[in-house]
Design an enzyme around this catalytic site. Structure first.
Site, PDB file in Angstrom:
ATOM      1  N   ASP A 162     -29.742 116.549 -31.978  1.00  0.00           N
ATOM      2  CA  ASP A 162     -28.695 117.520 -31.693  1.00  0.00           C
ATOM      3  C   ASP A 162     -27.509 116.732 -31.128  1.00  0.00           C
ATOM      4  O   ASP A 162     -27.664 115.576 -30.705  1.00  0.00           O
ATOM      5  CB  ASP A 162     -29.215 118.535 -30.668  1.00  0.00           C
ATOM      6  CG  ASP A 162     -28.135 119.454 -30.148  1.00  0.00           C
ATOM      7  OD1 ASP A 162     -27.440 120.071 -30.972  1.00  0.00           O
ATOM      8  OD2 ASP A 162     -27.971 119.544 -28.914  1.00  0.00           O
ATOM      9  N   MET A 163     -26.334 117.343 -31.090  1.00  0.00           N
ATOM     10  CA  MET A 163     -25.154 116.601 -30.635  1.00  0.00           C
ATOM     11  C   MET A 163     -24.706 117.009 -29.233  1.00  0.00           C
ATOM     12  O   MET A 163     -24.906 116.265 -28.280  1.00  0.00           O
ATOM     13  CB  MET A 163     -24.018 116.776 -31.649  1.00  0.00           C
ATOM     14  CG  MET A 163     -24.288 116.079 -32.984  1.00  0.00           C
ATOM     15  SD  MET A 163     -24.402 114.276 -32.860  1.00  0.00           S
ATOM     16  CE  MET A 163     -22.666 113.848 -32.732  1.00  0.00           C
ATOM     17  N   ASP A 164     -24.100 118.180 -29.077  1.00  0.00           N
ATOM     18  CA  ASP A 164     -23.564 118.589 -27.775  1.00  0.00           C
ATOM     19  C   ASP A 164     -24.678 118.738 -26.746  1.00  0.00           C
ATOM     20  O   ASP A 164     -25.672 119.425 -26.980  1.00  0.00           O
ATOM     21  CB  ASP A 164     -22.803 119.913 -27.902  1.00  0.00           C
ATOM     22  CG  ASP A 164     -21.570 119.784 -28.774  1.00  0.00           C
ATOM     23  OD1 ASP A 164     -20.828 118.805 -28.592  1.00  0.00           O
ATOM     24  OD2 ASP A 164     -21.353 120.656 -29.633  1.00  0.00           O
TER      25      ASP A 164
ATOM     26  N   GLY B 182     -25.515 122.737 -34.470  1.00  0.00           N
ATOM     27  CA  GLY B 182     -24.916 124.016 -34.824  1.00  0.00           C
ATOM     28  C   GLY B 182     -23.483 123.882 -35.288  1.00  0.00           C
ATOM     29  O   GLY B 182     -22.891 124.851 -35.765  1.00  0.00           O
TER      30      GLY B 182
ATOM     31  N   ASP C 261     -31.347 120.237 -26.587  1.00  0.00           N
ATOM     32  CA  ASP C 261     -31.157 120.759 -25.228  1.00  0.00           C
ATOM     33  C   ASP C 261     -30.915 122.258 -25.189  1.00  0.00           C
ATOM     34  O   ASP C 261     -30.762 122.829 -24.108  1.00  0.00           O
ATOM     35  CB  ASP C 261     -29.961 120.060 -24.556  1.00  0.00           C
ATOM     36  CG  ASP C 261     -28.635 120.588 -25.064  1.00  0.00           C
ATOM     37  OD1 ASP C 261     -28.416 120.561 -26.301  1.00  0.00           O
ATOM     38  OD2 ASP C 261     -27.819 121.045 -24.253  1.00  0.00           O
TER      39      ASP C 261
ATOM     40  N   ASN D  77     -31.056 126.810 -29.711  1.00  0.00           N
ATOM     41  CA  ASN D  77     -31.066 126.600 -31.161  1.00  0.00           C
ATOM     42  C   ASN D  77     -31.846 125.355 -31.569  1.00  0.00           C
ATOM     43  O   ASN D  77     -31.913 125.023 -32.749  1.00  0.00           O
ATOM     44  CB  ASN D  77     -29.634 126.534 -31.709  1.00  0.00           C
ATOM     45  CG  ASN D  77     -28.796 125.440 -31.064  1.00  0.00           C
ATOM     46  OD1 ASN D  77     -29.174 124.840 -30.062  1.00  0.00           O
ATOM     47  ND2 ASN D  77     -27.636 125.179 -31.638  1.00  0.00           N
TER      48      ASN D  77
END
Length: 273
Positions: free
Chosen positions: A10-12, A46, A218, A221
């Site tokens: 995941d990124m953010d 997302g 984190d 999703n």
């Protein structure tokens, strides 16, 4: 112990620190080692595909992206999966959003070619969304949008997120599912088109089992992805319900937690020994 063949991030709040950066030099060294060992690297977020590509300019055309929470899957620059809401369902969902009691709610429609907003969206909200949607256009009416729409990106006060999620389940069960990534952000996605689904499509193409997947996340999703992966790592900064879905925990996103765990993998240290 299964050998890891796929790393999904995941990124953010996960791969990126709070300043939306990462240690590029360190990652490039690690990526070269992953590639040499035949370990795939997948960005599972997302966010919009065109925004995600911008973080990896050197390798964007050789890695895979599970973008828009799984609605759009791209491998080495080639489309592998594109979801789509029916136009009738989009109309009904917009009606629910506009009629509901969700003070401060704003949203954009996310599609294959672009994300879209209507004229009543506040300018400061659109400025914020441009950081996440590198392709973002205005449309006066839904009829003007000639695109495959596969996600609603919502922003509203955290206190109203549970109410909205309940309303979506009540009025649009089987058509849309609400997932949250925290901080007043929630997405309405096509049921079943989550990150784990996108990863499963890639795993099938590559002959990789779930026990060979190392995944990091984190937010709400990320739950399916973390639960499905043989090595699911929740970030230390994740909410408790996300940590509960994962078998392992990584240091925080501001401590280069993902890169720390990838280094453990490359060094053959626990839990990868």
């Amino acid at each position: 112990m299964a050998e890891v063949k796929l790393v999904a991030v995941d990124m953010d709040g996960t791969f990126l620190d709070d300043g939306k950066n990462y240690n590029r030099a360190r990652f490039q060294q690690q990526y070269a080692q992953l590639k040499a060992r035949g370990i795939r690297f997948v960005v599972a977020s997302g966010n919009q595909y065109y925004q995600l590509r911008s973080f990896f300019p050197e390798i964007a055309d050789e890695i895979a992206f599970v973008a828009e929470n799984g609605a759009y899957v791209v491998e080495a620059g080639e489309d592998r999966f594109v979801g789509e809401f029916s136009r009738d369902d989009v109309v009904k969902i917009i009606d629910t959003l506009r009629r509901g009691n969700y003070p401060g709610l704003n949203f954009v429609l996310c599609g294959y070619h672009s994300a879209w907003y209507f004229p009543d969206a506040p300018a400061d909200y659109i400025d914020k969304m441009r950081r996440y949607c590198h392709r973002l256009q205005a449309a006066s009416h839904l009829d003007e949008i000639n695109d495959r729409l596969f996600k609603f990106a919502l922003n509203l006060s955290d206190e109203y997120v549970p109410i909205l999620m309940t309303d979506i389940e009540r009025h649009h069960a089987g058509v849309a599912t609400a997932v949250t990534s925290g901080h007043g952000s929630a997405d309405l996605i096509i049921p079943g088109l989550h990150k784990a689904h996108g990863l499963a499509l890639l795993q099938q193409r590559w002959g990789i089992g779930t026990q060979q997947v190392l995944a990091f996340g984190d937010g709400g999703n990320d739950l399916e992805m973390l639960h499905q992966a043989g090595f699911g790592f929740a970030m230390a900064n994740a909410p408790e319900r996300v940590k509960a879905a994962a078998r392992y925990q990584a240091p925080t996103n501001n401590q280069q937690g993902v890169l720390e765990v990838i280094q453990q993998l490359l060094d053959g240290r626990a839990p990868f020994a």
